[in-house]
Design an enzyme around this catalytic site. Structure first.
Site, PDB file in Angstrom:
ATOM      1  N   SER A 137       0.813  -1.111  -0.035  1.00  0.00           N
ATOM      2  CA  SER A 137      -0.069   0.072  -0.042  1.00  0.00           C
ATOM      3  C   SER A 137       0.948   1.214   0.076  1.00  0.00           C
ATOM      4  O   SER A 137       1.970   1.297   0.292  1.00  0.00           O
ATOM      5  CB  SER A 137      -0.767  -0.098   1.263  1.00  0.00           C
ATOM      6  N   TYR A 150      -1.851  -1.325  10.911  1.00  0.00           N
ATOM      7  CA  TYR A 150      -2.057  -1.677   9.318  1.00  0.00           C
ATOM      8  C   TYR A 150      -1.012  -0.948   8.600  1.00  0.00           C
ATOM      9  O   TYR A 150      -0.416  -1.322   7.732  1.00  0.00           O
ATOM     10  CB  TYR A 150      -3.426  -1.066   8.644  1.00  0.00           C
TER      11      TYR A 150
HETATM   12  N1  LIG Z   1      -8.919  -0.302  -0.592  1.00  0.00           N
HETATM   13  C1  LIG Z   1      -7.761   0.422  -0.866  1.00  0.00           C
HETATM   14  O1  LIG Z   1      -7.732   1.509  -0.547  1.00  0.00           O
HETATM   15  C2  LIG Z   1      -6.207  -0.132  -0.282  1.00  0.00           C
HETATM   16  C3  LIG Z   1      -5.366   0.736  -0.721  1.00  0.00           C
HETATM   17  C4  LIG Z   1      -4.124  -0.216  -0.524  1.00  0.00           C
HETATM   18  C5  LIG Z   1      -3.792  -1.214  -0.512  1.00  0.00           C
HETATM   19  N2  LIG Z   1      -5.012  -2.161  -0.081  1.00  0.00           N
HETATM   20  C6  LIG Z   1      -4.580  -3.511  -0.084  1.00  0.00           C
HETATM   21  O2  LIG Z   1      -5.281  -4.176  -1.014  1.00  0.00           O
HETATM   22  C7  LIG Z   1      -5.648  -5.695  -0.783  1.00  0.00           C
HETATM   23  C8  LIG Z   1      -6.981  -6.068  -1.051  1.00  0.00           C
HETATM   24  O3  LIG Z   1      -7.920  -5.176  -0.466  1.00  0.00           O
HETATM   25  P1  LIG Z   1      -9.226  -4.471  -0.927  1.00  0.00           P
HETATM   26  O4  LIG Z   1      -9.326  -3.117  -0.824  1.00  0.00           O
HETATM   27  O5  LIG Z   1      -9.690  -5.062  -2.246  1.00  0.00           O
HETATM   28  O6  LIG Z   1     -10.239  -5.039   0.421  1.00  0.00           O
HETATM   29  P2  LIG Z   1     -11.469  -5.992   0.541  1.00  0.00           P
HETATM   30  O7  LIG Z   1     -12.343  -5.457  -0.685  1.00  0.00           O
HETATM   31  O8  LIG Z   1     -12.003  -5.829   1.825  1.00  0.00           O
HETATM   32  O9  LIG Z   1     -10.967  -7.430   0.018  1.00  0.00           O
HETATM   33  C9  LIG Z   1     -10.114  -8.277   0.790  1.00  0.00           C
HETATM   34  C10 LIG Z   1      -9.888  -9.587   0.557  1.00  0.00           C
HETATM   35  O10 LIG Z   1      -9.251 -10.198   1.552  1.00  0.00           O
HETATM   36  C11 LIG Z   1     -10.007 -11.311   2.044  1.00  0.00           C
HETATM   37  N3  LIG Z   1      -9.618 -11.559   3.265  1.00  0.00           N
HETATM   38  C12 LIG Z   1      -9.844 -10.939   4.428  1.00  0.00           C
HETATM   39  N4  LIG Z   1      -9.524 -11.521   5.497  1.00  0.00           N
HETATM   40  C13 LIG Z   1      -9.006 -12.694   5.296  1.00  0.00           C
HETATM   41  C14 LIG Z   1      -8.768 -14.023   5.952  1.00  0.00           C
HETATM   42  N5  LIG Z   1      -8.781 -13.640   7.354  1.00  0.00           N
HETATM   43  N6  LIG Z   1      -8.331 -14.837   5.408  1.00  0.00           N
HETATM   44  C15 LIG Z   1      -8.292 -15.079   3.969  1.00  0.00           C
HETATM   45  N7  LIG Z   1      -8.731 -13.961   3.028  1.00  0.00           N
HETATM   46  C16 LIG Z   1      -9.186 -12.811   3.713  1.00  0.00           C
HETATM   47  C17 LIG Z   1     -11.518 -11.189   1.609  1.00  0.00           C
HETATM   48  O11 LIG Z   1     -12.265 -12.355   1.480  1.00  0.00           O
HETATM   49  P3  LIG Z   1     -13.102 -13.146   2.636  1.00  0.00           P
HETATM   50  O12 LIG Z   1     -13.616 -12.104   3.205  1.00  0.00           O
HETATM   51  O13 LIG Z   1     -14.057 -13.975   1.868  1.00  0.00           O
HETATM   52  O14 LIG Z   1     -12.068 -13.794   3.477  1.00  0.00           O
HETATM   53  C18 LIG Z   1     -11.229 -10.326   0.379  1.00  0.00           C
HETATM   54  O15 LIG Z   1     -11.225 -11.222  -0.912  1.00  0.00           O
HETATM   55  C19 LIG Z   1      -5.107  -5.652   0.835  1.00  0.00           C
HETATM   56  O16 LIG Z   1      -3.987  -6.358   1.150  1.00  0.00           O
HETATM   57  C20 LIG Z   1      -5.170  -4.271   1.252  1.00  0.00           C
HETATM   58  O17 LIG Z   1      -4.285  -3.926   2.320  1.00  0.00           O
HETATM   59  C21 LIG Z   1      -6.250  -1.653  -0.200  1.00  0.00           C
END
Ligand SMILES: NC(=O)c1ccc[n+]([C@@H]2O[C@H](COP(=O)([O-])OP(=O)(O)OC[C@H]3O[C@@H](n4cnc5c(N)ncnc54)[C@H](OP(=O)(O)O)[C@@H]3O)[C@@H](O)[C@H]2O)c1
Length: 260
Positions: A137, A150
């Site tokens: 991130s 985080y």
């Molecule tokens: N959104 C942002 O602004 C942003 C910015 C920078 C970086 N990121 C990073 O991008 C990545 C994806 O995030 P996103 O924004 O797409 O979030 P999201 O929509 O909340 O998706 C998170 C994914 O991770 C899975 N997950 C969560 N807890 C888990 C666990 N205990 N075991 C296995 N799977 C798990 C969830 O599936 P289930 O609930 O089915 O397990 C879901 O598929 C993350 O690493 C996040 O830190 C996001």
């Protein structure tokens, strides 16, 4: 077709979009997350729309045994690409957030990421070929008061990924850190953040496309979006006291607005 990619967190957000792109580019897919029903739906959609094979392995990456179980469940496949995308974060000052939540963030964002990388890297090294994409991130580039653990976990993920990229670059393996800025996904709702009103928030698809392109080019670092690249350059030139104070102010403001 024997080329397989494994994507964690493939049910929603950036992981789901990465899965769609990998499928479009005709990679067979191992999809993993906790929600098995949703994974099966995604897999069926991707198989229907693209001529690929899929395997669903539902795992909770916050459990200590999950990385080894995931590795064992795919040991008959040649995983040529590993995508460590699953991640989560919780809003709140460190002392106000229950310790269990901090444990969850550390286990999924750091421990599982390192263990999966370790396990899947070994056969890649034996073959002299492989790609790893770790989703960190922009939070990696400065401390984050009010989302402390985080931000720290993403600094860890970035540092680990970049170092590993340099260790294995002469052995046929590329390792890429994807560092998105604010992206429209379920992340903020799940983590108890207020509503996201950041200007220039990117779509999960745009972030995933940038990540896929960077991965295929073997880049060590991908920051999607010109505005995010500019912000990182700016942050690197400013004192930490300033950038951390900006992060604190932005997140506090977001929370106050969100709770109105
Ligand atoms: N959104 C942002 O602004 C942003 C910015 C920078 C970086 N990121 C990073 O991008 C990545 C994806 O995030 P996103 O924004 O797409 O979030 P999201 O929509 O909340 O998706 C998170 C994914 O991770 C899975 N997950 C969560 N807890 C888990 C666990 N205990 N075991 C296995 N799977 C798990 C969830 O599936 P289930 O609930 O089915 O397990 C879901 O598929 C993350 O690493 C996040 O830190 C996001």
């Amino acid at each position: 077709m024997s080329d397989w990619a494994l994507i964690t967190g493939a049910t929603t957000g950036i992981g789901l979009e990465l899965a769609r792109i990998f499928a479009r580019e005709r990679h067979n897919l191992v999809l993993t997350a906790r929600n098995e029903a949703r994974l099966q739906e995604v897999a069926a959609d991707l198989r229907r729309a693209n001529e690929i094979e899929t395997r669903v392995v539902a795992k909770d990456l916050s459990t200590a045994s999950a990385p080894q179980e995931l590795f064992d469940a795919t040991s008959d496949l040649t995983i040529s690409t590993l995508v460590n995308n699953a991640g989560l974060g919780f809003y709140g000052d460190f002392a106000d957030v229950p310790l269990d939540r901090h444990r969850l963030v550390m286990q999924v964002n750091m421990t599982a990421l390192v263990e999966l990388t370790y396990l899947f890297l070994a056969p890649m090294l034996r073959r002299g070929q492989g790609r790893i994409l770790n989703v960190a991130s922009m939070a990696a580039f400065q401390p984050g008061p009010t989302i402390n653990v985080y931000y720290a976990s993403k600094a860890f993920a970035f540092s680990f990924t970049y170092s590993l990229a340099m260790e294995v670059e002469d052995r046929g393996i590329t390792v890429t850190a994807l560092c998105p800025g604010t992206t429209h996904t379920e992340f903020f709702e799940r983590g108890g953040f207020g509503p996201v009103r950041a200007p220039l928030t990117m779509s999960a698809r745009a972030v995933a496309e940038a990540g896929y392109r960077g991965l295929m080019r073997g880049k060590r670092l991908v920051i999607p979006g010109w505005h995010n690249r500019l912000a990182v350059q700016f942050a690197r030139r400013m004192p930490l006291s300033v950038t951390s104070a900006v992060v604190k102010k932005l997140h506090r403001k977001r929370r106050v607005n969100g709770s109105k």
